[in-house]
Design a protein around this motif. Sequence first.
Motif, PDB file in Angstrom:
ATOM      1  N   GLN A   1       0.830  -1.206   0.000  1.00 30.28           N
ATOM      2  CA  GLN A   1       0.000   0.000   0.000  1.00 30.28           C
ATOM      3  C   GLN A   1       0.864   1.255   0.000  1.00 30.28           C
ATOM      4  O   GLN A   1       0.538   2.248  -0.666  1.00 30.28           O
ATOM      5  CB  GLN A   1      -0.924  -0.006   1.218  1.00 30.28           C
ATOM      6  N   LEU A   2       1.982   1.214   0.718  1.00 30.03           N
ATOM      7  CA  LEU A   2       2.882   2.367   0.737  1.00 30.03           C
ATOM      8  C   LEU A   2       3.444   2.657  -0.653  1.00 30.03           C
ATOM      9  O   LEU A   2       3.551   3.809  -1.070  1.00 30.03           O
ATOM     10  CB  LEU A   2       4.042   2.116   1.699  1.00 30.03           C
TER      11      LEU A   2
ATOM     12  N   ALA B   1       2.195   1.686  -3.567  1.00 38.22           N
ATOM     13  CA  ALA B   1       1.205   1.705  -4.641  1.00 38.22           C
ATOM     14  C   ALA B   1       0.996   3.107  -5.200  1.00 38.22           C
ATOM     15  O   ALA B   1       0.496   3.263  -6.310  1.00 38.22           O
ATOM     16  CB  ALA B   1      -0.127   1.138  -4.141  1.00 38.22           C
ATOM     17  N   ASP B   2       1.370   4.128  -4.436  1.00 39.26           N
ATOM     18  CA  ASP B   2       1.233   5.503  -4.901  1.00 39.26           C
ATOM     19  C   ASP B   2       2.459   5.884  -5.740  1.00 39.26           C
ATOM     20  O   ASP B   2       3.601   5.667  -5.321  1.00 39.26           O
ATOM     21  CB  ASP B   2       1.112   6.449  -3.697  1.00 39.26           C
ATOM     22  N   ARG B   3       2.230   6.464  -6.926  1.00 39.18           N
ATOM     23  CA  ARG B   3       3.340   6.775  -7.839  1.00 39.18           C
ATOM     24  C   ARG B   3       4.305   7.791  -7.237  1.00 39.18           C
ATOM     25  O   ARG B   3       5.523   7.713  -7.450  1.00 39.18           O
ATOM     26  CB  ARG B   3       2.799   7.296  -9.171  1.00 39.18           C
ATOM     27  N   THR B   4       3.802   8.774  -6.510  1.00 34.14           N
ATOM     28  CA  THR B   4       4.678   9.785  -5.916  1.00 34.14           C
ATOM     29  C   THR B   4       5.576   9.162  -4.862  1.00 34.14           C
ATOM     30  O   THR B   4       6.786   9.423  -4.811  1.00 34.14           O
ATOM     31  CB  THR B   4       3.858  10.927  -5.305  1.00 34.14           C
ATOM     32  N   ARG B   5       5.004   8.316  -3.996  1.00 35.20           N
ATOM     33  CA  ARG B   5       5.831   7.660  -2.979  1.00 35.20           C
ATOM     34  C   ARG B   5       6.848   6.723  -3.616  1.00 35.20           C
ATOM     35  O   ARG B   5       7.992   6.626  -3.161  1.00 35.20           O
ATOM     36  CB  ARG B   5       4.949   6.910  -1.973  1.00 35.20           C
ATOM     37  N   ALA B   6       6.436   6.036  -4.682  1.00 40.50           N
ATOM     38  CA  ALA B   6       7.381   5.163  -5.383  1.00 40.50           C
ATOM     39  C   ALA B   6       8.517   5.982  -5.993  1.00 40.50           C
ATOM     40  O   ALA B   6       9.683   5.582  -5.935  1.00 40.50           O
ATOM     41  CB  ALA B   6       6.654   4.369  -6.461  1.00 40.50           C
TER      42      ALA B   6
ATOM     43  N   THR C   1       2.097  18.228  -0.121  1.00 40.59           N
ATOM     44  CA  THR C   1       1.819  16.851  -0.541  1.00 40.59           C
ATOM     45  C   THR C   1       3.007  15.947  -0.247  1.00 40.59           C
ATOM     46  O   THR C   1       2.845  14.810   0.217  1.00 40.59           O
ATOM     47  CB  THR C   1       1.501  16.812  -2.047  1.00 40.59           C
ATOM     48  N   THR C   2       4.203  16.454  -0.502  1.00 36.10           N
ATOM     49  CA  THR C   2       5.414  15.685  -0.209  1.00 36.10           C
ATOM     50  C   THR C   2       5.504  15.362   1.272  1.00 36.10           C
ATOM     51  O   THR C   2       5.869  14.245   1.656  1.00 36.10           O
ATOM     52  CB  THR C   2       6.660  16.472  -0.649  1.00 36.10           C
TER      53      THR C   2
ATOM     54  N   GLU D   1       3.109  14.921   3.389  1.00 33.38           N
ATOM     55  CA  GLU D   1       2.162  13.843   3.699  1.00 33.38           C
ATOM     56  C   GLU D   1       2.743  12.482   3.297  1.00 33.38           C
ATOM     57  O   GLU D   1       2.658  11.506   4.056  1.00 33.38           O
ATOM     58  CB  GLU D   1       0.844  14.084   2.965  1.00 33.38           C
ATOM     59  N   HIS D   2       3.352  12.425   2.121  1.00 33.96           N
ATOM     60  CA  HIS D   2       3.934  11.168   1.653  1.00 33.96           C
ATOM     61  C   HIS D   2       5.117  10.753   2.526  1.00 33.96           C
ATOM     62  O   HIS D   2       5.266   9.571   2.857  1.00 33.96           O
ATOM     63  CB  HIS D   2       4.377  11.294   0.201  1.00 33.96           C
TER      64      HIS D   2
END
Length: 237
Positions: free
Chosen positions: A6-7, A9-14, A41-42, A44-45
């Motif tokens: 789940q961590l 799965a988000d493109r920004t976190r990846a 946003t960063t 939060e990630h």
Amino acid sequence: MAALAQLLADRTRAAICMALLDGGTWTAGELADYAAVAPSTTTEHLNLLVSGGLLTEQRRGRRRYVRLAGPDTAEALENLAGLAPYRQVPVRSLAEANHRRALHHARTCYDHIAGALGVAIADAMTARGLLARDYGLVLTKDGARWLTALGIPDTAPSVAHRAHVRTCLDWTMRRQHLSGAVGAALCRHAMDQAWIVKAPGTRILTVTDAGRTAFRERLALPDEALAPSLTLPVSRP
């Protein structure tokens, strides 16, 4: 496993995690620019990645610095990237094409050498009996003597219980390169001896003239392993 998936799965976190595979420490602002998202946003990630154990952070005044939690995290991320399906990516400029060739040829994966060069090193060390793959990858007695001759101390077990020798699935070559404490020591030695140099602000490594001579003499690496291929890679994770 579900929480980890789940961590990522988000493109920004990846994207943030892949940027941190350079082994460096980044500020939240630098990662916001890299991922092309707002600083809020960063933040939060980063909060999610730190609480999830993938990143560690330090606070210096009002600045926040983050890095990957450690080499095991880096190797897990590279392995996941190696298992990911490829997608076609169009090339829009000569600069982009050259960047892609260079990235596929040689780069750092946290603290060891990846790409075609990393795979060639692992293959050559195995062919010369410096590594054995009978029961997982191990450093042989000849390999330990080879490291000593280079001036690299073979300290096993390594600090912090890190694996002495490990393989990492290369996401561009889809083959194994050398990681673990031995892989890190070899990369560090190659940088100290200026066999390879890292391009500023990237993970890309370039083999120097001294490096080409050294890799030929010590591992008999062929010329095609020492420079980017003229064939443009057409896909990536």
